[in-house]
Enzyme design. Sequence first.
Site, mmCIF file in Angstrom:
data_model
loop_
_atom_site.group_PDB
_atom_site.id
_atom_site.type_symbol
_atom_site.label_atom_id
_atom_site.label_comp_id
_atom_site.label_asym_id
_atom_site.label_seq_id
_atom_site.Cartn_x
_atom_site.Cartn_y
_atom_site.Cartn_z
ATOM 1 N N ASP A 1 19.734 10.604 -52.492
ATOM 2 C CA ASP A 1 19.658 8.938 -52.823
ATOM 3 C C ASP A 1 18.780 8.521 -53.367
ATOM 4 O O ASP A 1 17.909 8.057 -52.047
ATOM 5 C CB ASP A 1 20.840 8.547 -51.812
ATOM 6 C CG ASP A 1 22.192 8.513 -51.533
ATOM 7 O OD1 ASP A 1 22.771 10.165 -51.728
ATOM 8 O OD2 ASP A 1 22.985 7.719 -51.226
ATOM 9 N N ASN B 1 21.169 3.462 -54.761
ATOM 10 C CA ASN B 1 20.643 2.768 -53.851
ATOM 11 C C ASN B 1 18.953 2.416 -54.461
ATOM 12 O O ASN B 1 17.955 1.834 -53.999
ATOM 13 C CB ASN B 1 20.130 3.320 -53.111
ATOM 14 C CG ASN B 1 20.612 3.652 -51.827
ATOM 15 O OD1 ASN B 1 21.402 4.848 -51.598
ATOM 16 N ND2 ASN B 1 21.368 2.828 -51.614
ATOM 17 N N ASN C 1 29.211 4.399 -52.806
ATOM 18 C CA ASN C 1 29.531 3.229 -51.754
ATOM 19 C C ASN C 1 28.765 1.539 -53.176
ATOM 20 O O ASN C 1 29.880 0.556 -53.105
ATOM 21 C CB ASN C 1 29.732 3.288 -50.948
ATOM 22 C CG ASN C 1 28.627 3.069 -49.711
ATOM 23 O OD1 ASN C 1 28.141 4.185 -50.252
ATOM 24 N ND2 ASN C 1 28.224 2.335 -48.958
ATOM 25 N N HIS C 2 28.051 2.114 -53.338
ATOM 26 C CA HIS C 2 26.597 1.040 -54.363
ATOM 27 C C HIS C 2 26.811 0.646 -55.497
ATOM 28 O O HIS C 2 26.143 0.067 -55.638
ATOM 29 C CB HIS C 2 25.646 0.657 -53.362
ATOM 30 C CG HIS C 2 25.279 0.341 -51.789
ATOM 31 N ND1 HIS C 2 26.040 -1.081 -50.912
ATOM 32 C CD2 HIS C 2 24.833 1.543 -50.419
ATOM 33 C CE1 HIS C 2 26.001 -0.518 -49.651
ATOM 34 N NE2 HIS C 2 25.136 0.775 -49.590
ATOM 35 N N HIS D 1 24.637 10.339 -49.256
ATOM 36 C CA HIS D 1 25.415 8.862 -48.536
ATOM 37 C C HIS D 1 24.434 8.366 -46.884
ATOM 38 O O HIS D 1 24.107 7.448 -47.532
ATOM 39 C CB HIS D 1 27.172 8.398 -48.214
ATOM 40 C CG HIS D 1 27.036 7.497 -47.910
ATOM 41 N ND1 HIS D 1 26.560 6.074 -48.475
ATOM 42 C CD2 HIS D 1 27.934 6.960 -46.184
ATOM 43 C CE1 HIS D 1 27.131 4.839 -47.265
ATOM 44 N NE2 HIS D 1 27.674 5.728 -46.510
ATOM 45 N N HIS E 1 21.586 10.194 -46.015
ATOM 46 C CA HIS E 1 20.158 10.174 -46.654
ATOM 47 C C HIS E 1 19.439 10.830 -45.553
ATOM 48 O O HIS E 1 18.484 10.563 -45.596
ATOM 49 C CB HIS E 1 19.859 8.471 -46.389
ATOM 50 C CG HIS E 1 20.176 7.735 -47.276
ATOM 51 N ND1 HIS E 1 19.562 6.481 -47.732
ATOM 52 C CD2 HIS E 1 21.192 7.501 -48.270
ATOM 53 C CE1 HIS E 1 20.202 5.770 -48.784
ATOM 54 N NE2 HIS E 1 21.160 6.316 -48.896
HETATM 55 FE FE LIG Z 1 22.709 6.313 -50.572
HETATM 56 FE FE LIG Z 2 25.859 5.325 -50.372
#
Ligand SMILES: [Fe+2]
Ligand SMILES: [Fe+2]
Length: 267
Positions: A8, A40, A67-68, A178, A180
Amino acid sequence: MIVLFVGDIVGQPGRKILKERLRDMKRLYNADVCVANSENAAAGFGITASIASDLYSSGVDFITMGNHTFARADFLSTAPSDNRIVRPANVSPEWPGFDYAVFDAKEKGRLLIMNLLGRVGMDPCDSPYRCADSLLERYKKSLGTTMVLLDFHAEATSEKVAMGYYLDGRVSLVMGTHTHVQTADEKILERGTGHITDVGMTGALQSVLGMDVDASLRRLVECLPSRYQTASGPSMINAVVAELDPSTGKCVRIERIIQKETVEREL
Ligand SMILES: [Fe+2]
Ligand SMILES: [Fe+2]
């Protein structure tokens, strides 16, 4: 085929270190393709068309999300026009964009790239297991892809480990994202699937998962509202490099990567 998968990317610090180092890293590992989770990339939340093109110019070839995905509303109109960006597949059928991408390395074979969301501790979504089955059924043969990379974007380590076993022998790589924080459990499963529970993140070193420490502490310690913002300062790249056999689709080598900029410490 050698695949470099980047964890990410969080905001400008993550994008900056990739701009400075990704080309050299691809050369060093002899990577045929770089896939980067970029959910992100825009100040910690989502992506924009201009940030995507910035990442391509740094050496990213394909982007996976999470999810973002639509944290930036303008990405709703970009998603359908960029087939190098793969958004999660087990979501509302109304979501625009692509639920797969194909990297064609000619004599080195073709790689199918997929992205799924977990269900434990995440917003409601369809079963990632059933969705993985149907994506493989729908695309693997018809697109002539012997190799498959899944970015499994999930909160729970159990769910990410379980997905590796569920798909063992049917995909080449299950890359957890996710959370991180890079996990030290990369391995090749019994039937040839390369797996890691979480690849980690590419962003500011002195941070809470890439975000500003003071803002996070205000939320967590004082339980008061505080706007999330990306941390600044030296960064790191978290990634995985894996070698895949195009004739079998199996992973034959998997290695974790952590590259850090130097942190100046107070004496
Ligand atoms: Fe993330
Ligand atoms: Fe995420």
